[in-house]
Design a protein around this motif. Structure first.
Motif, PDB file in Angstrom:
ATOM      1  N   VAL A   1     -19.275  89.581  29.253  1.00  0.00           N
ATOM      2  CA  VAL A   1     -18.595  90.009  30.151  1.00  0.00           C
ATOM      3  C   VAL A   1     -18.764  89.039  31.390  1.00  0.00           C
ATOM      4  N   ASN A   2     -17.583  88.826  32.013  1.00  0.00           N
ATOM      5  CA  ASN A   2     -17.728  87.324  33.148  1.00  0.00           C
ATOM      6  C   ASN A   2     -16.475  87.574  33.844  1.00  0.00           C
ATOM      7  N   ILE A   3     -16.598  86.863  34.837  1.00  0.00           N
ATOM      8  CA  ILE A   3     -15.457  86.757  35.872  1.00  0.00           C
ATOM      9  C   ILE A   3     -14.427  85.501  35.901  1.00  0.00           C
ATOM     10  N   SER A   4     -13.351  85.715  36.156  1.00  0.00           N
ATOM     11  CA  SER A   4     -12.406  84.595  36.186  1.00  0.00           C
ATOM     12  C   SER A   4     -12.348  83.873  37.395  1.00  0.00           C
ATOM     13  N   ILE A   5     -13.036  82.756  37.413  1.00  0.00           N
ATOM     14  CA  ILE A   5     -13.076  81.786  38.509  1.00  0.00           C
ATOM     15  C   ILE A   5     -11.823  80.985  38.801  1.00  0.00           C
ATOM     16  N   ASP A   6     -10.976  81.484  39.710  1.00  0.00           N
ATOM     17  CA  ASP A   6      -9.977  80.927  39.944  1.00  0.00           C
ATOM     18  C   ASP A   6     -10.003  80.140  41.317  1.00  0.00           C
ATOM     19  N   ASN A   7      -9.330  78.887  41.016  1.00  0.00           N
ATOM     20  CA  ASN A   7      -9.711  77.779  41.932  1.00  0.00           C
ATOM     21  C   ASN A   7      -8.195  77.233  42.599  1.00  0.00           C
ATOM     22  N   PRO A   8      -8.216  77.685  43.814  1.00  0.00           N
ATOM     23  CA  PRO A   8      -6.956  77.418  44.691  1.00  0.00           C
ATOM     24  C   PRO A   8      -6.557  75.921  45.050  1.00  0.00           C
ATOM     25  N   ILE A   9      -5.550  75.682  45.595  1.00  0.00           N
ATOM     26  CA  ILE A   9      -5.116  74.286  46.200  1.00  0.00           C
ATOM     27  C   ILE A   9      -4.019  74.353  47.124  1.00  0.00           C
ATOM     28  N   ALA A  10      -4.119  73.693  48.075  1.00  0.00           N
ATOM     29  CA  ALA A  10      -2.929  73.934  49.156  1.00  0.00           C
ATOM     30  C   ALA A  10      -2.657  72.548  50.096  1.00  0.00           C
ATOM     31  N   VAL A  11      -1.631  72.285  50.422  1.00  0.00           N
ATOM     32  CA  VAL A  11      -1.332  71.359  51.495  1.00  0.00           C
ATOM     33  C   VAL A  11      -1.670  71.689  52.817  1.00  0.00           C
TER      34      VAL A  11
ATOM     35  N   PHE B   1      -0.014  70.737  38.378  1.00  0.00           N
ATOM     36  CA  PHE B   1       0.279  71.781  37.507  1.00  0.00           C
ATOM     37  C   PHE B   1       1.181  71.159  36.363  1.00  0.00           C
ATOM     38  N   THR B   2       1.329  69.845  36.146  1.00  0.00           N
ATOM     39  CA  THR B   2       1.967  69.250  34.992  1.00  0.00           C
ATOM     40  C   THR B   2       1.023  69.218  33.803  1.00  0.00           C
ATOM     41  N   PRO B   3       1.555  69.204  32.642  1.00  0.00           N
ATOM     42  CA  PRO B   3       0.724  69.035  31.587  1.00  0.00           C
ATOM     43  C   PRO B   3      -0.208  67.873  31.309  1.00  0.00           C
TER      44      PRO B   3
ATOM     45  N   LYS C   1       2.159  80.956  47.794  1.00  0.00           N
ATOM     46  CA  LYS C   1       3.396  80.757  47.077  1.00  0.00           C
ATOM     47  C   LYS C   1       4.196  79.412  46.907  1.00  0.00           C
ATOM     48  N   GLU C   2       3.381  78.478  47.705  1.00  0.00           N
ATOM     49  CA  GLU C   2       4.015  77.155  47.862  1.00  0.00           C
ATOM     50  C   GLU C   2       3.695  76.253  46.692  1.00  0.00           C
ATOM     51  N   ALA C   3       3.037  76.693  45.844  1.00  0.00           N
ATOM     52  CA  ALA C   3       2.506  75.795  44.377  1.00  0.00           C
ATOM     53  C   ALA C   3       2.861  77.001  43.389  1.00  0.00           C
ATOM     54  N   PRO C   4       2.710  76.531  42.028  1.00  0.00           N
ATOM     55  CA  PRO C   4       2.805  77.208  41.113  1.00  0.00           C
ATOM     56  C   PRO C   4       1.534  78.103  40.834  1.00  0.00           C
ATOM     57  N   ASN C   5       1.823  79.109  39.965  1.00  0.00           N
ATOM     58  CA  ASN C   5       0.655  80.106  39.616  1.00  0.00           C
ATOM     59  C   ASN C   5      -0.026  80.540  40.605  1.00  0.00           C
ATOM     60  N   ASN C   6       0.527  80.761  41.757  1.00  0.00           N
ATOM     61  CA  ASN C   6      -0.039  81.275  43.062  1.00  0.00           C
ATOM     62  C   ASN C   6      -1.039  80.577  43.547  1.00  0.00           C
ATOM     63  N   ALA C   7      -0.564  79.224  43.293  1.00  0.00           N
ATOM     64  CA  ALA C   7      -1.554  78.026  43.856  1.00  0.00           C
ATOM     65  C   ALA C   7      -2.794  77.906  43.359  1.00  0.00           C
TER      66      ALA C   7
ATOM     67  N   GLU D   1       2.980  67.045  48.939  1.00  0.00           N
ATOM     68  CA  GLU D   1       3.414  68.352  48.054  1.00  0.00           C
ATOM     69  C   GLU D   1       3.681  67.754  46.694  1.00  0.00           C
ATOM     70  N   ALA D   2       4.205  66.563  46.649  1.00  0.00           N
ATOM     71  CA  ALA D   2       4.337  66.138  45.356  1.00  0.00           C
ATOM     72  C   ALA D   2       3.224  65.964  44.380  1.00  0.00           C
ATOM     73  N   PHE D   3       2.124  65.441  45.244  1.00  0.00           N
ATOM     74  CA  PHE D   3       0.694  65.421  44.545  1.00  0.00           C
ATOM     75  C   PHE D   3       0.383  66.754  43.963  1.00  0.00           C
ATOM     76  N   VAL D   4       0.613  67.805  44.923  1.00  0.00           N
ATOM     77  CA  VAL D   4       0.029  69.153  44.492  1.00  0.00           C
ATOM     78  C   VAL D   4       0.918  69.712  43.134  1.00  0.00           C
TER      79      VAL D   4
END
Length: 323
Positions: A223-233, A255-257, A95-101, A248-251
């Protein structure tokens, strides 16, 4: 004389150590200079990045064992949970980053030789007797765990039983006698050493390889899997290093365009809706897209497949005994 207390207002250089998995390197090569330029303009402070790339599983162990990461970008939430369990990241990091990190996504792809001589079109074609498969080792590579789950789920999410999914997955690994350590090594084995008829890999890794001149036909199974890649401080480390503000600013910047476009350029499926639309033409549509949650969630998946003595080890043991 400036005090030793960390503050961006004092304009001292600040160091950030980014630890990520192998295939993200090309994107971060473009993103980091854009972030440092922005930070310099806004805070008149230089940010120096130390970067480490490798298999997600190996990178996770390195961080747990003392590699002083300030930011970790890993291939799967299961690896991030290990860093959390070691007390380095506070619970609730999602919850510390957008889009569930989840900073970017991908799906699994099958690369073939020129002209696709084996006629590979679907996951089931990888079980043919004359097809040699290259995929990384799920014990050392986060990407390879996604590959394993893509195979399992391709059977399970289309009505197959657990037994059918197990047998199908075993048949594919029977055709994969050598398991490189990570996605990049798997690509090297397939492209440079010219081993195998089919390479299972991230779609983004295949796109990146093509940009580097290693262009071969590939299939993105419907038929495929959603490969979701997380990031955290990494909370413990940034608090010790005094660089939480910049980390935190880098993380957030990722998520910016601006940063999302860089991920998309090297083949990741962006999570920013606007950038996703911009690059929609680049990615084949998936008819049946399932997630780890559909397979029971990471805790279940880890116990069922990847713990010592679990299904993957059993598959390897049975195949070794049969050879």
């Amino acid at each position: 004389m400036a005090s030793c207390a960390p503050s961006s207002a004092q304009n001292r250089d600040v160091e950030i150590t980014l630890v990520s998995y192998a295939v993200t390197k090309a994107a971060y090569k473009e993103i980091i200079p854009q972030f440092t330029a922005m930070w310099k303009q806004q805070h008149n402070q230089d940010v120096l990045f130390n970067e480490s790339y490798g298999g997600s599983g190996a990178q996770t162990r390195a961080v747990v064992d003392g590699l002083n990461a300030d930011v970790v970008a890993l291939a799967l939430a299961l690896d991030m949970k290990k860093v959390e369990k070691a007390g380095l990241i506070q619970p609730g990091w999602e919850k510390e980053a957008p889009n569930n990190a989840i900073v970017h996504k991908s799906v699994a792809a099958i690369v073939t030789r020129e002209g696709n001589p084996q006629g590979i079109q679907t996951w089931s074609d990888l079980t043919k007797n004359n097809v040699r498969v290259v995929t990384a080792n799920p014990k050392t590579s986060g990407g390879a765990r996604w590959n394993f789950l893509a195979l399992w789920g391709a059977m399970k999410e289309t009505g197959g039983s657990n037994e059918q999914a197990l047998n199908f997955t075993r048949e594919v690994y029977q055709n994969a006698p050598v398991l490189p350590r990570d996605a990049r090594e798997a690509s090297d084995v397939f492209f440079n050493q010219e081993e195998g008829d089919a390479l299972i890999n991230y779609e983004n890794e295949v796109i990146l390889a093509a940009q580097r001149g290693e262009k071969l036909p590939y299939i993105v199974p419907k038929v495929n899997i959603s490969i979701d890649n997380p990031i955290a401080v990494v909370d413990r480390n940034v608090d010790r290093h005094g660089n939480r503000e910049v980390a935190e600013a880098f993380v957030q910047f990722l998520f910016t365009p601006t940063a999302q476009r860089e991920f998309a350029k090297v083949g990741f499926r962006p999570v920013d809706p606007t950038v996703e639309q911009e690059f929609a033409h680049k990615y084949p549509k998936i008819e049946t897209l399932f997630t780890v949650q559909d397979l029971g969630g990471w805790n279940t998946v880890q116990q069922q497949f990847f713990e010592d003595g679990a299904e993957f080890d059993k598959i390897q043991a049975s195949l070794a005994a049969a050879r």
